[in-house]
Scaffold this motif. Structure first.
Motif, PDB file in Angstrom:
ATOM      1  N   ASN A  27      14.514 -40.708  -4.989  1.00 20.22           N
ATOM      2  CA  ASN A  27      15.903 -40.662  -4.509  1.00 20.22           C
ATOM      3  C   ASN A  27      16.151 -41.763  -3.488  1.00 20.22           C
ATOM      4  O   ASN A  27      17.216 -42.383  -3.459  1.00 20.22           O
ATOM      5  CB  ASN A  27      16.200 -39.294  -3.897  1.00 20.22           C
ATOM      6  CG  ASN A  27      16.344 -38.223  -4.954  1.00 20.22           C
ATOM      7  OD1 ASN A  27      16.604 -38.526  -6.119  1.00 20.22           O
ATOM      8  ND2 ASN A  27      16.146 -36.971  -4.562  1.00 20.22           N
ATOM      9  N   HIS A  32      21.968 -43.878  -2.024  1.00 16.72           N
ATOM     10  CA  HIS A  32      23.001 -42.846  -2.026  1.00 16.72           C
ATOM     11  C   HIS A  32      24.281 -43.439  -1.446  1.00 16.72           C
ATOM     12  O   HIS A  32      24.310 -44.576  -0.977  1.00 16.72           O
ATOM     13  CB  HIS A  32      22.538 -41.635  -1.206  1.00 16.72           C
ATOM     14  CG  HIS A  32      22.233 -41.968   0.230  1.00 16.72           C
ATOM     15  ND1 HIS A  32      21.037 -42.515   0.619  1.00 16.72           N
ATOM     16  CD2 HIS A  32      22.984 -41.853   1.350  1.00 16.72           C
ATOM     17  CE1 HIS A  32      21.050 -42.702   1.933  1.00 16.72           C
ATOM     18  NE2 HIS A  32      22.214 -42.323   2.404  1.00 16.72           N
ATOM     19  N   LEU A 256      24.929 -41.605  -8.283  1.00 13.30           N
ATOM     20  CA  LEU A 256      24.532 -41.623  -6.874  1.00 13.30           C
ATOM     21  C   LEU A 256      24.935 -40.327  -6.181  1.00 13.30           C
ATOM     22  O   LEU A 256      26.004 -39.768  -6.447  1.00 13.30           O
ATOM     23  CB  LEU A 256      25.185 -42.807  -6.154  1.00 13.30           C
ATOM     24  CG  LEU A 256      24.674 -44.209  -6.499  1.00 13.30           C
ATOM     25  CD1 LEU A 256      25.409 -45.245  -5.659  1.00 13.30           C
ATOM     26  CD2 LEU A 256      23.180 -44.316  -6.283  1.00 13.30           C
ATOM     27  N   LEU A 257      24.066 -39.870  -5.296  1.00 10.69           N
ATOM     28  CA  LEU A 257      24.384 -38.691  -4.493  1.00 10.69           C
ATOM     29  C   LEU A 257      25.298 -39.102  -3.336  1.00 10.69           C
ATOM     30  O   LEU A 257      25.169 -40.199  -2.790  1.00 10.69           O
ATOM     31  CB  LEU A 257      23.108 -38.063  -3.945  1.00 10.69           C
ATOM     32  CG  LEU A 257      22.126 -37.506  -4.977  1.00 10.69           C
ATOM     33  CD1 LEU A 257      20.870 -36.998  -4.279  1.00 10.69           C
ATOM     34  CD2 LEU A 257      22.774 -36.387  -5.787  1.00 10.69           C
ATOM     35  N   ARG A 259      26.438 -38.299   0.470  1.00 12.46           N
ATOM     36  CA  ARG A 259      26.086 -37.566   1.703  1.00 12.46           C
ATOM     37  C   ARG A 259      27.153 -37.851   2.753  1.00 12.46           C
ATOM     38  O   ARG A 259      27.383 -39.007   3.118  1.00 12.46           O
ATOM     39  CB  ARG A 259      24.719 -38.000   2.227  1.00 12.46           C
ATOM     40  CG  ARG A 259      24.271 -37.208   3.460  1.00 12.46           C
ATOM     41  CD  ARG A 259      22.821 -37.502   3.793  1.00 12.46           C
ATOM     42  NE  ARG A 259      22.655 -38.756   4.504  1.00 12.46           N
ATOM     43  CZ  ARG A 259      22.764 -38.873   5.840  1.00 12.46           C
ATOM     44  NH1 ARG A 259      23.083 -37.816   6.576  1.00 12.46           N
ATOM     45  NH2 ARG A 259      22.571 -40.039   6.414  1.00 12.46           N
TER      46      ARG A 259
END
Length: 482
Positions: A27, A32, A256-257, A259
């Motif tokens: 990851n 991200h 993509l994550l 956050r």
């Protein structure tokens, strides 16, 4: 068998841990998206939040930073600090006006132009980027008496640079206003050129306070795309090429994550104390606390609280656009009200103090930027409180200090008593329900009233109290004969 079972469990745990570490590592390699949010007037706290968040994005190897905005504008110094952080960031920055119903007015428009990608949600707007000059006067206050109808969309693109408001002659604005508006126009044109966006409309937003909704902004090349939510935004960003620090990068945002990074305690504290109302209250609490401490030494609490509040206020005020004439008037007003408490002047000093205090409070913040003014209700509340504190409380404290002492040895001086017997020099007197040794230079008779004139250890110096001049003359004659 039991040992083998334990060994197997430990091996399984180690394998699970290894898989977890591999997943985290994967990851991290993939990167991200860091989501930031601006939902208020842009000020020192916003600048601090964005600057440290961009540093965090660089440390975490984030692939993209998205600034979700809904702002009425803010302070010029804070806006320029944010723009410097964006333009020097190695991580691409997307400014996104969202959700629906949001706006990026004034300073928000500049930030949109400065970002690597500018986006808006449907039903949002931007513009009205005319700077508000120091002193709260808009550089375009003396505008043309009757404005021309707006040109159709895109008509400005063919016009000459600087011919946005030809009906407002340069002589209608003084030098400081011209400097402010020309500087802002050149600044936003430079930001527009940096990313190939519509320079003419950018200047129009400054000189005419023009605004656009999302659809028109996309047509006029003011923004790059329209996205209603985060998944749509990431989808439309995927594959786009951006220039970051003179390097061409292709965005890969698929999968993509996201956050979200919210302001931490430091940014929240800075946001609270740099609020004009809070900074104003802290300043006055600090001044009141120190005055109460000086008028009643040893109280400790007012001085401690006042010192802390005043230091916080000074830190906040040096970050805000304050008018030092306003500070001077506030201090003068407080001084006049204290003077009224010390030396009553039939209200002249007190009224003058209140007037100076209110005027100073009104002009304290040297701008009319939304969110950076002091509420009139706060000013009036503290004006009335100041009158009560200084004229009543401090006045009562001063009067109480002028009253005769009613406790301790000092309260005996000036007190009256009775002689317990006849004596010419040494004897006994009865003062404050107690018997005292006494000395006198004038003969005293039993049960005669005496007044204490001094104290030496446990011996009082007294003198007789005569009811009329004839008695004084008689006592003097008796003293000479004896």
């Amino acid at each position: 068998m039991l040992v083998n079972a334990k060994t197997s469990i430990m091996l399984l745990l180690l394998m699970a841990t290894g898989l977890l570490l591999n997943t985290v590592s994967a990851n991290d390699t993939g990167g991200h998206v860091l989501l930031l949010t601006i939902e208020e007037a842009i000020g020192p706290a916003t600048e601090d939040y964005i600057e440290r968040a961009l540093n965090t994005a660089e440390r975490e190897n984030a692939k993209l930073v998205v600034i979700r905005m809904d702002t009425p504008g803010g302070l010029d110094t804070a806006m320029r600090g944010i723009i410097k952080s964006i333009t020097s960031s190695p991580v691409p920055v997307v400014s996104w006006v969202a959700p629906t119903g949001s706006r990026a007015a004034s300073a928000g428009t500049y930030i949109l132009y400065a970002s690597h990608i500018s986006a808006m949600a449907p039903g949002t707007n931007l513009g009205a980027a005319t700077p508000v000059a120091i002193g709260g006067i808009s550089p375009t206050d003396k505008s043309k008496p009757e404005s021309k109808p707006e040109k159709p969309d895109g008509a400005d693109k063919g016009g000459k640079q600087g011919e946005v408001d030809d009906a407002a002659p340069a002589e209608a604005m003084d030098a400081s206003k011209r400097k402010s508006i020309n500087d802002a126009a050149a600044y936003i044109r430079g930001l527009a050129e940096l990313h190939g966006r519509n320079q003419d409309w950018a200047e129009k937003a400054v000189r005419e306070a023009a605004s656009l909704h999302a659809g028109e902004a996309l047509k006029l090349n003011v923004i790059d795309l329209i996205a209603a939510d985060m998944p749509e935004l990431l989808q439309k960003l995927n594959g786009r090429e951006v220039s970051v620090l003179d390097n061409k990068l292709t965005l890969e945002t698929e999968g993509l994550l996201v956050r979200e990074l919210k302001p931490d305690w430091r940014s929240r504290l800075l946001s609270v104390i740099t609020s004009p109302n809070i900074a104003y209250i802290l300043m006055l609490v600090g001044i009141y606390g120190l005055i109460l401490e000086f008028s009643n030494p040893g109280a400790v609490v007012p001085g401690t609280v006042g010192a802390i509040a005043l230091l916080l206020a000074l830190y906040a005020l040096q970050l805000l656009p304050i008018n030092y004439a306003g500070v001077a008037l506030i201090l003068l007003g407080i001084a006049l009200m204290v003077g009224e408490a010390y030396q009553p002047s039939f209200g002249i000093l007190g009224i003058g103090g209140v007037v100076a205090f209110i005027i100073g409070s009104v002009i304290l913040m040297d701008t009319e930027v939304p969110g950076y003014g002091i509420d009139l209700s706060v000013i009036l509340t503290f004006a009335i409180s100041s009158v009560l504190v200084f004229v009543l409380l401090v006045g009562m404290a001063i009067k109480s200090r002028r009253r005769p002492v009613v406790s301790g040895a000092e309260q005996l001086i000036g007190a009256n008593g009775l002689a317990m017997d006849d004596f010419d020099s040494d004897g006994m007197v009865f003062v404050h329900s107690e018997s005292w040794e006494a000395k006198t230079n004038t003969p005293v008779q039993k049960d005669q009233q005496v007044r204490v004139t001094g104290l030496d250890g446990l011996t009082l110096s007294v003198e007789p109290v005569f009811e009329d001049k004839q008695a004084v003359k008689k006592a003097s004659t008796t003293g000479e004969k004896s």
